[in-house]
Design a protein around this motif. Structure first.
Motif, mmCIF file in Angstrom:
data_model
loop_
_atom_site.group_PDB
_atom_site.id
_atom_site.type_symbol
_atom_site.label_atom_id
_atom_site.label_comp_id
_atom_site.label_asym_id
_atom_site.label_seq_id
_atom_site.Cartn_x
_atom_site.Cartn_y
_atom_site.Cartn_z
ATOM 1 N N LEU A 75 -27.112 17.467 31.774
ATOM 2 C CA LEU A 75 -26.618 18.618 31.964
ATOM 3 C C LEU A 75 -25.150 18.304 31.992
ATOM 4 N N ALA A 76 -24.554 17.419 33.413
ATOM 5 C CA ALA A 76 -23.961 16.964 33.680
ATOM 6 C C ALA A 76 -22.784 16.506 31.439
ATOM 7 N N ARG A 77 -23.193 15.819 31.646
ATOM 8 C CA ARG A 77 -22.193 15.639 29.706
ATOM 9 C C ARG A 77 -22.119 17.090 29.590
ATOM 10 N N TYR A 78 -23.002 18.496 29.282
ATOM 11 C CA TYR A 78 -22.915 19.081 28.953
ATOM 12 C C TYR A 78 -21.589 19.861 29.579
ATOM 13 N N GLN A 79 -21.803 20.094 31.186
ATOM 14 C CA GLN A 79 -20.261 20.559 32.072
ATOM 15 C C GLN A 79 -19.205 20.670 31.980
ATOM 16 N N GLN A 80 -19.137 18.701 31.440
ATOM 17 C CA GLN A 80 -18.426 17.779 30.984
ATOM 18 C C GLN A 80 -17.562 18.882 30.164
ATOM 19 N N ALA A 81 -18.352 18.952 29.081
ATOM 20 C CA ALA A 81 -17.254 18.888 27.802
ATOM 21 C C ALA A 81 -17.671 20.870 27.437
ATOM 22 N N SER A 82 -18.259 21.435 28.274
ATOM 23 C CA SER A 82 -17.682 23.006 28.763
ATOM 24 C C SER A 82 -16.257 23.042 28.861
ATOM 25 N N ALA A 83 -15.960 21.851 30.458
ATOM 26 C CA ALA A 83 -14.146 22.211 30.933
ATOM 27 C C ALA A 83 -13.642 21.638 30.289
ATOM 28 N N ALA A 84 -14.263 20.886 29.543
ATOM 29 C CA ALA A 84 -13.024 20.195 28.498
ATOM 30 C C ALA A 84 -12.469 21.607 26.976
ATOM 31 N N THR A 85 -13.802 22.016 27.212
ATOM 32 C CA THR A 85 -13.562 23.380 25.744
ATOM 33 C C THR A 85 -12.312 24.040 26.423
ATOM 34 N N ASP A 86 -12.556 24.182 27.812
ATOM 35 C CA ASP A 86 -12.147 25.394 28.970
ATOM 36 C C ASP A 86 -10.384 24.578 28.653
ATOM 37 N N ALA A 87 -10.491 23.774 29.265
ATOM 38 C CA ALA A 87 -9.567 22.940 29.141
ATOM 39 C C ALA A 87 -7.841 22.999 27.483
ATOM 40 N N LEU A 88 -9.388 23.111 26.891
ATOM 41 C CA LEU A 88 -8.165 23.291 25.143
ATOM 42 C C LEU A 88 -7.701 24.852 24.825
ATOM 43 N N ARG A 89 -8.125 25.501 25.562
ATOM 44 C CA ARG A 89 -8.317 27.516 25.145
ATOM 45 C C ARG A 89 -7.205 27.941 25.966
ATOM 46 N N ALA A 90 -7.155 26.782 26.828
ATOM 47 C CA ALA A 90 -5.418 27.454 27.921
ATOM 48 C C ALA A 90 -4.296 27.017 27.272
ATOM 49 N N ALA A 91 -3.905 26.463 26.641
ATOM 50 C CA ALA A 91 -3.253 25.957 25.760
ATOM 51 C C ALA A 91 -3.174 27.366 24.501
ATOM 52 N N GLN A 92 -3.727 28.549 24.573
ATOM 53 C CA GLN A 92 -3.703 29.380 23.396
ATOM 54 C C GLN A 92 -3.282 30.902 24.769
ATOM 55 N N SER A 93 -3.686 30.450 25.897
ATOM 56 C CA SER A 93 -2.570 31.198 27.176
ATOM 57 C C SER A 93 -0.913 30.887 27.397
ATOM 58 N N PRO A 94 0.252 31.620 27.884
ATOM 59 C CA PRO A 94 1.420 31.234 27.917
ATOM 60 C C PRO A 94 1.286 30.272 29.458
ATOM 61 N N SER A 95 2.605 29.342 29.848
ATOM 62 C CA SER A 95 2.300 28.992 31.284
ATOM 63 C C SER A 95 3.214 28.972 32.033
ATOM 64 N N LEU A 96 3.255 29.264 33.208
ATOM 65 C CA LEU A 96 4.387 29.715 33.616
ATOM 66 C C LEU A 96 4.205 29.352 35.190
#
Length: 463
Positions: A75-96
């Protein structure tokens, strides 16, 4: 610029193509009354162990889901993968971002291009408050493909979690069924021990009366001692299985125990279905397929690196040497404009990255093929075991009945004085072995059914 903007969303990834494998129209070993060809798709997958009719198994399965360290790690490995995906999605948004800087500065008297010329003060204040806006236009789909790869890996991790859960549940069911088989065998050995003890006592009295020889008494005592030894060995095996179950459910083996019960575990009918449905049911196959998708997207990321990137940027804020009157209109500054980044020379690094990504895609495809082929092998293995064990159980029942008749005849002939006690001992040994073989086959059938459920991906009930 217009051409570039018009190219937004272009994907550089190859067309997704899951490796194809030849599928049979039916499983070769699917025959016999203990399997069915109709899957029960409407049954919730998590409750497959209820088919064995053991309430204690159900309680232990719930304890496994709540306390298993192996499942918690998955379960912890899945949560790590989920968090890594969220970090990649952040690149689709502007940064301020924002920054605040306040300094007291002494400038060199011989500084080139000295501020305000030679008459400017050596000491002065500097304050800056600014906002920085950045947004990369995903012209070639690089960011989108990175997110796609991350999402595929997240789904693979989720499938890995499901596979770990199924593997642990199957291991627990298999171990508990083996333990119940030993409980039934222990009951048989205790029953046999009591019968041999009565026989040895009878032979002892006959020996004292001069009717039986010392050889007959020694043989009877040997049978009794041998059975007691087998019982103790069986109890040692049971203790190891009990300790293994404790580790599976996250309990301390020193304080964990399962009450012995000489009960027969139900033999479920496991719906097999068609070979093609196996590709949809097994979580390890799903995980391998998701990794192929992730590798495919990674090829697109590597290919898009050869194209320029365009970043829209803007800055604004206040800057002044007079900190007392900092937030005023004359101190306002701003800048806005695009930045085009082009890598002109990299020594072949991007080409090597593309080759590496394509090789990783080939590897993922071959891994997928291996997982699928292993899955079909495992299903056929367990179907073959169930089929052969079923036929062997029928033959063993006949053998047990014949061994019992042989024992009855040998005992009667010995009491009538027309046979030696050696005939009785041989018949006793054959009868005990036949009964133990029958119990062992029952246990192996049920354990094979557990492995078949696991091989099929779990989740059916009695049709």
């Amino acid at each position: 610029m217009a051409v570039a903007i018009g190219s937004v969303g272009c994907s550089q990834a190859p067309v997704a193509d899951t490796p194809q494998l030849p599928l049979a129209s039916a499983f070769k070993e699917a025959r016999g009354p203990w399997v069915s060809a109709e899957p029960a798709d409407n049954v919730p997958r998590p409750a497959w162990w209820a088919l064995y009719g053991d309430p204690e198994m159900d309680a232990l399965q719930q304890q496994l889901l709540a306390n298993s360290p192996d499942l918690g790690s998955a379960l912890a490995r899945y949560q790590q993968a989920s968090a890594a995906t969220d970090a990649l999605r952040a690149a689709q948004s502007p940064s301020l971002g924002t920054s605040l800087n306040a300094q007291r500065i002494r400038q060199s008297e011989r500084r080139p291009l000295r501020v305000l010329g030679p008459t400017s003060p050596d000491y002065y204040n500097s304050g800056t408050l600014g906002l920085d806006f950045q947004y990369e236009l995903d012209l070639w789909g690089r960011v989108r493909q990175q997110v796609g790869a991350g999402e595929a890996l997240q789904q693979a991790a989720q499938a890995d979690l499901a596979n770990a859960r199924l593997a642990l549940q199957a291991r627990l069911a298999d171990t508990l069924i083996a333990l119940r088989g030993l409980d039934r065998e222990a009951a048989l050995l205790r029953e046999t021990e009591a019968a041999y003890a009565r026989a040895a006592e009878t032979i002892g009295r006959r020996h004292q009366g001069g009717i039986a020889s010392g050889l007959d008494l020694a043989r009877a005592q040997n049978q009794l001692a041998s059975t007691r030894s087998q019982l103790r060995q069986q109890q040692a095996q049971r203790a190891l299985l009990e300790h293994a179950i404790a580790a599976l459910v996250g309990a301390n083996a020193s304080s964990f125990s399962i009450e012995p019960k000489a009960v027969e575990v139900a033999m479920p009918v496991v719906p097999v279905g068609l070979p093609s449905t196996l590709l949809q049911r097994r979580p390890d196959i799903a995980a391998a397929q998701r990794r192929v998708s992730a590798a495919n997207a990674s090829v697109g990321v590597a290919r898009s690196a050869v194209f320029p990137s365009l970043v829209l940027g803007a800055q604004a804020g206040y800057q002044s040497s007079d900190l007392d009157r900092f937030i005023q209109a004359p101190n306002l500054f701003w800048a806005i404009g695009p930045t085009l980044l082009v890598n002109l020379l990299d020594g072949g690094r991007r080409k090597a990255d593309i080759s590496r990504a394509e090789a990783s895609l080939d590897e993922a495809g071959q891994n997928y093929r291996g997982v699928v082929l292993t899955a079909f092998q495992q299903v056929e293995d367990q179907l073959a075991l169930l089929s052969q064990y079923g036929e062997a159980a029928d033959a063993e029942r006949d053998a047990t009945a014949a061994a019992q008749r042989s024992l009855d005849l040998a005992s009667n002939r010995y009491r009538e004085g027309v046979a030696s006690y050696l005939d009785v001992v041989a018949a006793q040994t054959a009868n005990l072995q036949a009964r133990r073989n029958a119990l062992d086959l029952d246990t192996r059938q049920r354990r094979a059914s557990v492995q078949l459920v696991r091989a099929l991906g779990g989740g059916w009930s009695q049709p």
